[in-house]
Design a protein around this motif. Structure first.
Motif, PDB file in Angstrom:
ATOM      1  N   ALA A 211       0.659  -1.100  -0.142  1.00 41.01           N
ATOM      2  CA  ALA A 211       0.207   0.252   0.367  1.00 41.01           C
ATOM      3  C   ALA A 211       0.665   1.005  -0.075  1.00 41.01           C
ATOM      4  CB  ALA A 211      -1.241   0.404   1.344  1.00 41.01           C
ATOM      5  N   ASP A 212       0.008   2.117  -0.961  1.00 40.78           N
ATOM      6  CA  ASP A 212       1.099   3.608  -0.353  1.00 40.78           C
ATOM      7  C   ASP A 212       0.978   4.383   0.471  1.00 40.78           C
ATOM      8  OD1 ASP A 212       1.838   3.309  -3.306  1.00 40.78           O
ATOM      9  OD2 ASP A 212      -0.554   3.060  -3.514  1.00 40.78           O
ATOM     10  N   ILE A 213      -0.391   4.064   1.278  1.00 44.41           N
ATOM     11  CA  ILE A 213      -0.700   5.022   2.507  1.00 44.41           C
ATOM     12  C   ILE A 213      -1.207   3.561   3.763  1.00 44.41           C
ATOM     13  CG2 ILE A 213      -2.125   6.998   3.628  1.00 44.41           C
ATOM     14  CD1 ILE A 213      -1.819   7.564   1.116  1.00 44.41           C
ATOM     15  N   HIS A 214      -0.430   3.826   4.549  1.00 42.77           N
ATOM     16  CA  HIS A 214      -1.116   2.568   5.972  1.00 42.77           C
ATOM     17  C   HIS A 214      -1.444   3.341   7.084  1.00 42.77           C
ATOM     18  CE1 HIS A 214       1.952   0.753   3.780  1.00 42.77           C
ATOM     19  NE2 HIS A 214       1.592  -0.529   3.951  1.00 42.77           N
ATOM     20  N   ILE A 215      -3.301   3.164   7.610  1.00 43.73           N
ATOM     21  CA  ILE A 215      -3.775   4.351   8.611  1.00 43.73           C
ATOM     22  C   ILE A 215      -3.501   3.076   9.765  1.00 43.73           C
ATOM     23  CG2 ILE A 215      -5.338   4.893   9.058  1.00 43.73           C
ATOM     24  CD1 ILE A 215      -6.125   6.231   5.771  1.00 43.73           C
ATOM     25  N   LEU A 216      -3.368   3.380  11.591  1.00 44.69           N
ATOM     26  CA  LEU A 216      -3.677   2.933  11.376  1.00 44.69           C
ATOM     27  C   LEU A 216      -4.852   3.352  12.798  1.00 44.69           C
ATOM     28  CD1 LEU A 216       0.006   1.457  13.108  1.00 44.69           C
ATOM     29  CD2 LEU A 216      -1.344   0.358  11.210  1.00 44.69           C
ATOM     30  N   ALA A 217      -5.556   2.361  13.336  1.00 44.19           N
ATOM     31  CA  ALA A 217      -7.031   3.126  14.238  1.00 44.19           C
ATOM     32  C   ALA A 217      -6.937   2.826  15.061  1.00 44.19           C
ATOM     33  CB  ALA A 217      -8.183   3.171  13.062  1.00 44.19           C
ATOM     34  N   GLY A 218      -7.509   3.145  16.377  1.00 47.50           N
ATOM     35  CA  GLY A 218      -7.417   2.217  17.449  1.00 47.50           C
ATOM     36  C   GLY A 218      -8.035   3.170  18.276  1.00 47.50           C
ATOM     37  N   GLY A 219      -9.136   2.920  19.520  1.00 48.03           N
ATOM     38  CA  GLY A 219      -9.350   4.079  20.464  1.00 48.03           C
ATOM     39  C   GLY A 219      -8.961   4.901  21.675  1.00 48.03           C
ATOM     40  N   PHE A 255       0.297   6.632   9.207  1.00 51.07           N
ATOM     41  CA  PHE A 255      -0.603   7.344  10.872  1.00 51.07           C
ATOM     42  C   PHE A 255      -1.201   6.517  11.456  1.00 51.07           C
ATOM     43  CE2 PHE A 255      -2.857   9.442   6.811  1.00 51.07           C
ATOM     44  CZ  PHE A 255      -4.605   8.796   6.744  1.00 51.07           C
ATOM     45  N   TYR A 256      -1.791   7.405  12.250  1.00 46.72           N
ATOM     46  CA  TYR A 256      -3.050   6.669  13.374  1.00 46.72           C
ATOM     47  C   TYR A 256      -4.180   7.402  13.918  1.00 46.72           C
ATOM     48  CZ  TYR A 256      -3.967   4.715  18.176  1.00 46.72           C
ATOM     49  OH  TYR A 256      -4.640   4.009  19.051  1.00 46.72           O
ATOM     50  N   LEU A 257      -5.201   6.516  14.003  1.00 51.91           N
ATOM     51  CA  LEU A 257      -6.656   7.584  14.365  1.00 51.91           C
ATOM     52  C   LEU A 257      -7.102   7.176  15.623  1.00 51.91           C
ATOM     53  CD1 LEU A 257      -8.324   6.859  11.072  1.00 51.91           C
ATOM     54  CD2 LEU A 257      -7.172   9.129  11.397  1.00 51.91           C
ATOM     55  N   VAL A 270       8.694  12.062  15.778  1.00 48.93           N
ATOM     56  CA  VAL A 270       9.132  11.258  14.746  1.00 48.93           C
ATOM     57  C   VAL A 270      10.154  10.223  15.554  1.00 48.93           C
ATOM     58  CG1 VAL A 270      11.036  11.750  13.536  1.00 48.93           C
ATOM     59  CG2 VAL A 270       9.463  14.132  13.828  1.00 48.93           C
ATOM     60  N   ILE A 271       9.797   9.618  14.210  1.00 52.19           N
ATOM     61  CA  ILE A 271      10.291   7.675  14.950  1.00 52.19           C
ATOM     62  C   ILE A 271      11.080   7.980  14.475  1.00 52.19           C
ATOM     63  CG2 ILE A 271       9.597   5.524  13.897  1.00 52.19           C
ATOM     64  CD1 ILE A 271       6.745   5.272  14.553  1.00 52.19           C
ATOM     65  N   PRO A 272      12.588   7.983  14.625  1.00 56.78           N
ATOM     66  CA  PRO A 272      14.601   7.266  14.663  1.00 56.78           C
ATOM     67  C   PRO A 272      13.888   7.094  13.221  1.00 56.78           C
ATOM     68  CG  PRO A 272      14.037   7.502  16.992  1.00 56.78           C
ATOM     69  CD  PRO A 272      12.973   7.874  16.172  1.00 56.78           C
ATOM     70  N   GLY A 273      14.507   6.577  11.942  1.00 55.51           N
ATOM     71  CA  GLY A 273      14.943   5.905  11.230  1.00 55.51           C
ATOM     72  C   GLY A 273      13.620   5.758   9.760  1.00 55.51           C
ATOM     73  N   TYR A 274      12.555   6.538  10.649  1.00 56.55           N
ATOM     74  CA  TYR A 274      11.361   6.525  10.298  1.00 56.55           C
ATOM     75  C   TYR A 274      11.037   7.674   8.870  1.00 56.55           C
ATOM     76  CZ  TYR A 274       6.528   5.652   8.350  1.00 56.55           C
ATOM     77  OH  TYR A 274       5.213   5.541   8.115  1.00 56.55           O
ATOM     78  N   GLY A 275      10.497   8.938   9.915  1.00 57.55           N
ATOM     79  CA  GLY A 275       9.934  10.408  10.148  1.00 57.55           C
ATOM     80  C   GLY A 275       8.736   9.982  10.927  1.00 57.55           C
ATOM     81  N   ALA A 276       7.942  11.119  10.018  1.00 50.46           N
ATOM     82  CA  ALA A 276       6.786  12.076  10.860  1.00 50.46           C
ATOM     83  C   ALA A 276       6.003  10.678  10.977  1.00 50.46           C
ATOM     84  CB  ALA A 276       6.728  12.565  10.046  1.00 50.46           C
ATOM     85  N   PHE A 277       5.645  11.028  12.215  1.00 53.72           N
ATOM     86  CA  PHE A 277       4.012  10.426  12.319  1.00 53.72           C
ATOM     87  C   PHE A 277       3.115  10.565  13.353  1.00 53.72           C
ATOM     88  CE2 PHE A 277       2.441   6.557  15.110  1.00 53.72           C
ATOM     89  CZ  PHE A 277       1.694   6.396  14.110  1.00 53.72           C
ATOM     90  N   TYR A 278       1.500  11.201  12.762  1.00 53.17           N
ATOM     91  CA  TYR A 278       0.750  12.195  13.341  1.00 53.17           C
ATOM     92  C   TYR A 278      -0.377  10.793  13.998  1.00 53.17           C
ATOM     93  CZ  TYR A 278       2.015  15.856  10.113  1.00 53.17           C
ATOM     94  OH  TYR A 278       2.617  16.092   9.715  1.00 53.17           O
ATOM     95  N   ASP A 279      -0.486  11.090  15.005  1.00 53.65           N
ATOM     96  CA  ASP A 279      -1.907  10.380  15.785  1.00 53.65           C
ATOM     97  C   ASP A 279      -2.682  11.429  15.555  1.00 53.65           C
ATOM     98  OD1 ASP A 279      -3.776   9.967  17.436  1.00 53.65           O
ATOM     99  OD2 ASP A 279      -2.378   9.819  19.138  1.00 53.65           O
ATOM    100  N   PHE A 280      -3.531  11.428  14.549  1.00 58.33           N
ATOM    101  CA  PHE A 280      -5.369  12.621  14.407  1.00 58.33           C
ATOM    102  C   PHE A 280      -6.624  11.826  15.206  1.00 58.33           C
ATOM    103  CE2 PHE A 280      -8.373  14.150  11.116  1.00 58.33           C
ATOM    104  CZ  PHE A 280      -8.966  14.962  11.927  1.00 58.33           C
ATOM    105  N   THR A 281      -6.456  12.546  16.211  1.00 58.82           N
ATOM    106  CA  THR A 281      -7.765  12.183  17.317  1.00 58.82           C
ATOM    107  C   THR A 281      -9.115  13.231  17.394  1.00 58.82           C
ATOM    108  OG1 THR A 281      -6.829  12.467  19.270  1.00 58.82           O
ATOM    109  CG2 THR A 281      -8.829  12.248  19.804  1.00 58.82           C
ATOM    110  N   SER A 282     -10.596  12.033  17.001  1.00 57.99           N
ATOM    111  CA  SER A 282     -11.491  12.561  16.673  1.00 57.99           C
ATOM    112  C   SER A 282     -12.614  12.552  17.007  1.00 57.99           C
ATOM    113  CB  SER A 282     -11.858  12.610  14.945  1.00 57.99           C
ATOM    114  OG  SER A 282     -13.247  13.273  14.458  1.00 57.99           O
ATOM    115  N   SER A 283     -13.003  13.556  18.429  1.00 60.19           N
ATOM    116  CA  SER A 283     -14.335  12.740  19.057  1.00 60.19           C
ATOM    117  C   SER A 283     -15.374  13.412  19.639  1.00 60.19           C
ATOM    118  CB  SER A 283     -13.171  12.382  20.537  1.00 60.19           C
ATOM    119  OG  SER A 283     -13.960  11.357  21.405  1.00 60.19           O
ATOM    120  N   GLY A 284     -16.329  13.609  19.619  1.00 61.18           N
ATOM    121  CA  GLY A 284     -17.309  14.038  20.624  1.00 61.18           C
ATOM    122  C   GLY A 284     -18.124  14.793  19.239  1.00 61.18           C
TER     123      GLY A 284
END
Length: 345
Positions: A211-219, A255-257, A270-284
């Protein structure tokens, strides 16, 4: 020519054997669709009996996909008949029915739809509750997720060069004990969140992905550390393992949701050796922590949104590397904040 045919046949048999092995061990791709995603809508924390004003606003954006991020209903019960009834109330909402007709809907649970506030593997009705979640989400009966313990799932959308893999992580079914002292959770230094089977599945899904984009998602939130509520940081060994896995496997553009918090925000590290990593929280979706405007989060790169909101992930495939933008929107589809993802090191 005969040699080539025999070689081709053996290769085919080998690939079939590998596919069978992966399927038997629960590592096969759960669901794959060729639809190219350009707009993904996300959200969490929806009281099924409360007014649900945001569904029409979500629909205005014509999303290709909706991802539930937990607390999809407020069940909070060991009575599975009652839990099923609560899911039915949510699913029968007229505006949510429009969502079901216009886009794919997938998702994962958090604690309130799991059945117990802040619950983990000790919940005695977790198996029955998992099945009710899958029924609510219309998880197809041939999906390998039905044959596994827990609620984790994988989905793949798009075609070569425009492919998105979504890995929905179950942070409830296998989660170890979490204790609270003075209204604050005490880190479980050796505890785990995902359980070994889910860890193996996740590593396989990432390792064998094109895949070209990977999305991890958890509560629960992954990056924030300061607040006293549920978060991956309460299980530091598990959090470190996840970050190390991403750094080792190097899945493209990951990135993570998350949901849970009744606020929305975007966090970055920033994850060493990987690069930028985000956690996008959407709640409410139906209620929010209004007045929570000063909660500390050293990873935050956006506004702290304390109003009812949903999120959008917009993907531009026109360039060599996919361009991703996060949006937080509220009532009347108002754009509250936006952040362009920087994949840089």
């Amino acid at each position: 020519m005969k040699f080539y045919s025999m070689k081709t046949k053996l290769t085919s048999l080998k690939l079939t054997a590998i596919a069978l092995f992966l399927t038997i061990n629960g590592f096969a791709q759960d669901t794959s669709r060729t639809k190219v995603l350009t707009t993904i809508a996300i959200g969490s924390c929806s009281r099924q009996e409360a007014p649900q004003y945001l569904w029409p606003e979500v629909l205005k954006n014509n999303p290709d996909l909706w991802i539930w991020l937990g607390d999809n209903i407020y069940g909070d019960t060991q009575d599975m008949v009652l839990l099923k009834e609560k899911y039915e109330v949510q699913k029968s909402n007229a505006d949510y029915q429009k969502m079901l007709k216009q886009m794919d809907i997938i998702g994962i649970w958090d604690d309130h739809d799991y059945g117990v506030n802040d619950g983990g593997k000790e919940f005695v009705k977790r198996e029955e509750s998992r099945d009710l979640m899958f029924e609510f989400l219309d998880v197809e009966r041939n999906n390998p997720a039905w044959k596994r313990e827990g609620g984790y799932q994988s989905y793949e959308y798009g075609v070569a060069g425009k492919k998105v893999k979504i890995l929905l992580l179950d942070a409830r079914y296998f989660r170890d004990e979490l204790k609270r002292e003075n209204r604050k959770y005490v880190p479980n230094l050796e505890g785990d969140i995902l359980g070994e089977d889910q860890w193996k599945w996740l590593e396989s899904e990432l390792t064998h992905s094109d895949a070209d984009i990977h999305i991890l998602a958890g509560g629960i939130q992954l990056l924030p550390e300061e607040h006293p509520y549920e978060k991956w940081n309460n299980f530091p060994k598990a959090k470190q393992r996840l970050m190390k896995l991403i750094g080792t496997v190097q899945p493209k553009n990951t990135f993570y949701l998350s949901g849970d918090r009744h606020i929305s925000e975007i966090s970055k590290t920033v994850i060493p050796g990987y690069g930028a990593f985000y956690d996008f929280t959407s709640s409410g979706l139906t209620h929010s922590s209004e007045g929570n405007t000063s909660e500390p989060n050293g990873f935050r790169v956006s506004k702290l949104v304390d109003k009812k909101s949903f999120g959008l992930i917009k993907i531009d495939w026109s360039q060599a590397k996919p361009q991703v933008t996060f949006e937080m929107r509220g009532l009347e589809n108002v754009l509250i904040d936006t952040h362009k993802v920087d994949w840089g090191k």
